[in-house]
Design a protein around this motif. Structure first.
Motif, PDB file in Angstrom:
ATOM      1  N   ILE A 143       0.924  -1.215  -0.089  1.00 64.05           N
ATOM      2  CA  ILE A 143       0.050  -0.080  -0.157  1.00 64.05           C
ATOM      3  C   ILE A 143       0.905   1.435   0.018  1.00 64.05           C
ATOM      4  CG2 ILE A 143      -1.637   1.248   1.254  1.00 64.05           C
ATOM      5  CD1 ILE A 143      -2.920  -1.351   2.146  1.00 64.05           C
ATOM      6  N   PHE A 144       0.624   2.064  -0.808  1.00 58.99           N
ATOM      7  CA  PHE A 144       1.515   3.507  -0.977  1.00 58.99           C
ATOM      8  C   PHE A 144       0.309   4.565  -0.957  1.00 58.99           C
ATOM      9  CE2 PHE A 144       3.643  -0.019  -3.236  1.00 58.99           C
ATOM     10  CZ  PHE A 144       4.900  -0.031  -2.736  1.00 58.99           C
ATOM     11  N   VAL A 145       0.911   5.816  -0.348  1.00 63.54           N
ATOM     12  CA  VAL A 145       0.395   7.181  -0.211  1.00 63.54           C
ATOM     13  C   VAL A 145       1.106   7.884  -1.135  1.00 63.54           C
ATOM     14  CG1 VAL A 145      -0.457   9.010   1.145  1.00 63.54           C
ATOM     15  CG2 VAL A 145      -1.055   6.578   1.830  1.00 63.54           C
ATOM     16  N   THR A 146       0.649   8.890  -1.841  1.00 66.13           N
ATOM     17  CA  THR A 146       1.560   9.963  -2.396  1.00 66.13           C
ATOM     18  C   THR A 146       1.965  10.833  -1.402  1.00 66.13           C
ATOM     19  OG1 THR A 146      -0.134  11.220  -3.216  1.00 66.13           O
ATOM     20  CG2 THR A 146       0.460   9.535  -4.904  1.00 66.13           C
ATOM     21  N   ARG A 147       3.101  11.610  -1.641  1.00 66.13           N
ATOM     22  CA  ARG A 147       3.484  12.820  -1.008  1.00 66.13           C
ATOM     23  C   ARG A 147       2.255  14.041  -0.982  1.00 66.13           C
ATOM     24  NH1 ARG A 147       7.983  16.462   0.533  1.00 66.13           N
ATOM     25  NH2 ARG A 147       9.571  14.655  -0.013  1.00 66.13           N
ATOM     26  N   GLY A 148       1.889  14.165  -2.433  1.00 68.22           N
ATOM     27  CA  GLY A 148       0.715  15.251  -2.319  1.00 68.22           C
ATOM     28  C   GLY A 148      -0.318  14.848  -1.483  1.00 68.22           C
ATOM     29  N   LEU A 149      -1.078  13.374  -1.376  1.00 67.21           N
ATOM     30  CA  LEU A 149      -2.225  13.155  -0.441  1.00 67.21           C
ATOM     31  C   LEU A 149      -1.491  13.365   0.881  1.00 67.21           C
ATOM     32  CD1 LEU A 149      -4.851  12.494   0.165  1.00 67.21           C
ATOM     33  CD2 LEU A 149      -4.086   9.948  -0.244  1.00 67.21           C
ATOM     34  N   TYR A 150      -0.260  13.002   1.418  1.00 64.26           N
ATOM     35  CA  TYR A 150      -0.006  12.838   2.731  1.00 64.26           C
ATOM     36  C   TYR A 150       0.158  14.364   3.237  1.00 64.26           C
ATOM     37  CZ  TYR A 150       2.684  11.715   6.943  1.00 64.26           C
ATOM     38  OH  TYR A 150       2.978  11.476   8.470  1.00 64.26           O
ATOM     39  N   ASN A 151       0.421  15.272   2.323  1.00 61.83           N
ATOM     40  CA  ASN A 151       0.462  16.695   2.797  1.00 61.83           C
ATOM     41  C   ASN A 151      -0.970  17.213   2.928  1.00 61.83           C
ATOM     42  OD1 ASN A 151       3.255  16.875   2.915  1.00 61.83           O
ATOM     43  ND2 ASN A 151       3.716  17.630   0.889  1.00 61.83           N
ATOM     44  N   LYS A 152      -1.822  16.747   2.573  1.00 62.00           N
ATOM     45  CA  LYS A 152      -3.148  17.207   2.842  1.00 62.00           C
ATOM     46  C   LYS A 152      -3.798  16.579   4.098  1.00 62.00           C
ATOM     47  CE  LYS A 152      -4.660  18.927  -1.270  1.00 62.00           C
ATOM     48  NZ  LYS A 152      -5.438  20.517  -1.239  1.00 62.00           N
ATOM     49  N   LEU A 153      -3.098  15.688   4.750  1.00 60.62           N
ATOM     50  CA  LEU A 153      -3.691  15.144   5.950  1.00 60.62           C
ATOM     51  C   LEU A 153      -3.300  16.051   7.166  1.00 60.62           C
ATOM     52  CD1 LEU A 153      -2.075  11.520   5.560  1.00 60.62           C
ATOM     53  CD2 LEU A 153      -4.504  12.266   4.873  1.00 60.62           C
ATOM     54  N   GLY A 154      -4.568  15.952   7.973  1.00 64.30           N
ATOM     55  CA  GLY A 154      -4.339  17.099   9.362  1.00 64.30           C
ATOM     56  C   GLY A 154      -4.200  16.293  10.348  1.00 64.30           C
ATOM     57  N   ASN A 155      -4.299  14.961  10.590  1.00 61.25           N
ATOM     58  CA  ASN A 155      -4.114  14.184  11.937  1.00 61.25           C
ATOM     59  C   ASN A 155      -3.879  12.756  11.490  1.00 61.25           C
ATOM     60  OD1 ASN A 155      -6.626  12.907  11.754  1.00 61.25           O
ATOM     61  ND2 ASN A 155      -7.486  15.074  12.019  1.00 61.25           N
ATOM     62  N   GLU A 156      -3.523  12.087  12.449  1.00 56.38           N
ATOM     63  CA  GLU A 156      -3.280  10.668  12.061  1.00 56.38           C
ATOM     64  C   GLU A 156      -4.415   9.783  12.060  1.00 56.38           C
ATOM     65  OE1 GLU A 156      -0.089   8.707  14.644  1.00 56.38           O
ATOM     66  OE2 GLU A 156      -1.535   7.389  15.373  1.00 56.38           O
ATOM     67  N   ALA A 157      -5.501  10.154  12.448  1.00 53.68           N
ATOM     68  CA  ALA A 157      -6.852   9.428  12.249  1.00 53.68           C
ATOM     69  C   ALA A 157      -7.283   9.682  10.623  1.00 53.68           C
ATOM     70  CB  ALA A 157      -7.977  10.112  12.992  1.00 53.68           C
ATOM     71  N   GLU A 158      -6.874  10.689  10.098  1.00 54.99           N
ATOM     72  CA  GLU A 158      -6.978  10.601   8.401  1.00 54.99           C
ATOM     73  C   GLU A 158      -6.230   9.901   7.959  1.00 54.99           C
ATOM     74  OE1 GLU A 158      -8.622  15.269   8.231  1.00 54.99           O
ATOM     75  OE2 GLU A 158      -6.694  14.884   7.396  1.00 54.99           O
ATOM     76  N   LEU A 159      -4.796   9.827   8.419  1.00 57.24           N
ATOM     77  CA  LEU A 159      -3.708   8.837   7.734  1.00 57.24           C
ATOM     78  C   LEU A 159      -4.492   7.565   7.834  1.00 57.24           C
ATOM     79  CD1 LEU A 159      -1.166   7.998   6.408  1.00 57.24           C
ATOM     80  CD2 LEU A 159      -0.202   8.008   8.633  1.00 57.24           C
ATOM     81  N   ALA A 160      -5.002   7.205   9.140  1.00 56.46           N
ATOM     82  CA  ALA A 160      -5.371   5.728   9.345  1.00 56.46           C
ATOM     83  C   ALA A 160      -6.723   5.462   8.348  1.00 56.46           C
ATOM     84  CB  ALA A 160      -5.811   5.703  10.791  1.00 56.46           C
ATOM     85  N   GLY A 161      -7.573   6.327   8.378  1.00 50.99           N
ATOM     86  CA  GLY A 161      -8.828   6.158   7.392  1.00 50.99           C
ATOM     87  C   GLY A 161      -8.021   6.079   5.764  1.00 50.99           C
ATOM     88  N   VAL A 162      -7.160   6.818   5.532  1.00 53.08           N
ATOM     89  CA  VAL A 162      -6.772   6.355   4.018  1.00 53.08           C
ATOM     90  C   VAL A 162      -6.104   4.866   3.865  1.00 53.08           C
ATOM     91  CG1 VAL A 162      -5.213   7.145   2.368  1.00 53.08           C
ATOM     92  CG2 VAL A 162      -6.545   8.756   3.447  1.00 53.08           C
ATOM     93  N   LEU A 163      -5.336   4.785   4.897  1.00 53.67           N
ATOM     94  CA  LEU A 163      -4.634   3.427   4.789  1.00 53.67           C
ATOM     95  C   LEU A 163      -5.706   2.343   4.993  1.00 53.67           C
ATOM     96  CD1 LEU A 163      -1.194   4.015   7.063  1.00 53.67           C
ATOM     97  CD2 LEU A 163      -1.689   4.139   4.377  1.00 53.67           C
ATOM     98  N   ALA A 164      -6.650   2.560   5.699  1.00 57.76           N
ATOM     99  CA  ALA A 164      -7.594   1.614   6.063  1.00 57.76           C
ATOM    100  C   ALA A 164      -8.705   1.132   4.778  1.00 57.76           C
ATOM    101  CB  ALA A 164      -8.691   1.728   7.241  1.00 57.76           C
ATOM    102  N   HIS A 165      -8.831   2.108   4.086  1.00 56.03           N
ATOM    103  CA  HIS A 165      -9.343   2.440   2.675  1.00 56.03           C
ATOM    104  C   HIS A 165      -8.773   1.308   1.855  1.00 56.03           C
ATOM    105  CE1 HIS A 165     -11.718   3.438  -0.943  1.00 56.03           C
ATOM    106  NE2 HIS A 165     -10.442   3.343  -1.636  1.00 56.03           N
ATOM    107  N   GLU A 166      -7.470   1.469   1.707  1.00 52.02           N
ATOM    108  CA  GLU A 166      -6.668   0.720   0.615  1.00 52.02           C
ATOM    109  C   GLU A 166      -6.495  -0.732   1.366  1.00 52.02           C
ATOM    110  OE1 GLU A 166      -5.930   1.683  -1.857  1.00 52.02           O
ATOM    111  OE2 GLU A 166      -6.481   3.792  -1.529  1.00 52.02           O
ATOM    112  N   ILE A 167      -6.352  -0.950   2.537  1.00 49.35           N
ATOM    113  CA  ILE A 167      -6.483  -2.316   3.229  1.00 49.35           C
ATOM    114  C   ILE A 167      -7.575  -3.010   2.931  1.00 49.35           C
ATOM    115  CG2 ILE A 167      -6.592  -3.569   5.441  1.00 49.35           C
ATOM    116  CD1 ILE A 167      -4.876  -1.242   6.614  1.00 49.35           C
ATOM    117  N   GLY A 168      -8.569  -2.184   2.860  1.00 51.01           N
ATOM    118  CA  GLY A 168     -10.210  -2.726   2.329  1.00 51.01           C
ATOM    119  C   GLY A 168      -9.953  -3.285   1.066  1.00 51.01           C
ATOM    120  N   HIS A 169      -9.184  -2.615  -0.001  1.00 49.07           N
ATOM    121  CA  HIS A 169      -9.096  -3.361  -1.447  1.00 49.07           C
ATOM    122  C   HIS A 169      -8.421  -4.625  -1.200  1.00 49.07           C
ATOM    123  CE1 HIS A 169     -10.891  -0.137  -3.480  1.00 49.07           C
ATOM    124  NE2 HIS A 169     -10.016   0.803  -3.220  1.00 49.07           N
ATOM    125  N   VAL A 170      -7.545  -4.592  -0.484  1.00 51.04           N
ATOM    126  CA  VAL A 170      -6.481  -5.832  -0.398  1.00 51.04           C
ATOM    127  C   VAL A 170      -7.494  -7.192   0.348  1.00 51.04           C
ATOM    128  CG1 VAL A 170      -4.495  -6.882   0.541  1.00 51.04           C
ATOM    129  CG2 VAL A 170      -4.291  -4.656  -0.476  1.00 51.04           C
TER     130      VAL A 170
END
Length: 282
Positions: A119-146
């Motif tokens: 699973i990979f997140v781009t620098r561009g998206l990472y820089n949009k994140l405001g907190n760790e919960a948002e990072l967790a949500g993005v990663l969890a969405h991709e985990i859902g795909h897997v």
């Protein structure tokens, strides 16, 4: 036990996870999905893949993708994202899969998943994140795909892989797999069915909540991205391959209703790692 786990894995946190699962029973959805995966013809048996074969496919896709966009050269960032991602992944139906997470060097706003837990997140998206919960949500969405094996289904539908076991048997090495799948960047950028994206959003919310995070982390990211102009080149690929964030938010709102309103998951804003700027970057 690492610092992240020590701070989150508390008795109160466990009570929160259980309450979330009862109030918004997508835990049952995950259990049902797991049963489907075990049925003949289900995605776990897609093409007769073993986990070893699935991981080999994902590894090759990830390698091709990293050839086009390498990891950001910040070891602390990569370690941090892996800590968060692996913690969230332990809440899924595949906690024992060897998960790999990374931030790649592109200003495009996007995230990618490959079979086998890459699973990979781009620098561009990472820089949009405001907190760790948002990072967790993005990663969890991709985990859902897997865990739902969405990309393996796309590979099958697109006939990018011969699903006969003879081609993906033990005698077939990574070079043969490379020839079958072609460009990793091409595969991860292919549009999934809208239903797959909506499913991954729902799973993502549940996994993030189970991990002790604010369930509204992923919706917050979608809301932020939704403010982007349609002609913004940084979101061109995301808008091309995903339903518009507003549509995803609407579907999530229908699913979540008010079930999470009383829960106090962590945003963990103070823990969000600030990405280190590379020399010469603005």
């Amino acid at each position: 036990m690492n610092t992240l786990t020590a701070k989150i894995f508390t008795v109160a946190g466990l009570a929160l996870f259980l309450h979330a699962a009862q109030a918004f029973d997508l835990g049952q959805e995950l259990r049902n999905a797991a049963k489907e995966l075990q049925k003949p013809g289900g995605s776990a048996n897609l093409g007769g893949y073993s986990e070893e074969e699935e991981v080999a496919i994902g590894r090759q896709i990830a390698g091709n993708l990293l050839g086009a966009a390498p990891l950001v050269q910040d070891n602390k960032l990569q370690k941090y994202v892996n800590n968060v991602g692996r913690w969230v992944a332990t809440q899924s139906e595949r906690p024992d899969l060897v998960w790999h997470f990374g931030v790649i060097e592109t200003n495009d706003i996007n995230a990618f998943a490959a079979p086998g837990g890459y699973i990979f997140v781009t620098r561009g998206l990472y820089n949009k994140l405001g907190n760790e919960a948002e990072l967790a949500g993005v990663l969890a969405h991709e985990i859902g795909h897997v865990i739902s094996k969405h990309h393996l289904k796309i590979l099958q539908q697109g006939k990018l892989l011969d699903l006969g076991s003879r081609l993906l048997g033990k005698q077939v090495g990574d070079d043969r797999i490379s020839g079958l799948i072609g460009s990793g960047a091409e595969i991860v950028s292919r549009s999934l069915d809208k239903g797959a994206e909506f499913e991954a959003d729902r799973i993502g919310v549940v996994l993030a909540a189970r991990a002790g995070y604010d369930a509204y982390g992923l919706p917050g990211v979608l809301q932020e991205i939704g403010h982007s102009a349609t002609d913004d080149s940084s979101v061109a690929l995301l808008f091309k391959t995903h339903p518009h964030p507003d549509e995803r938010l609407s579907k999530l709102g229908d699913a979540m209703e008010s079930h999470f309103d009383g829960l106090e998951g962590q945003t963990a804003a103070q823990r969000l790692y600030k990405i280190r700027q590379q020399p010469g970057r603005n």
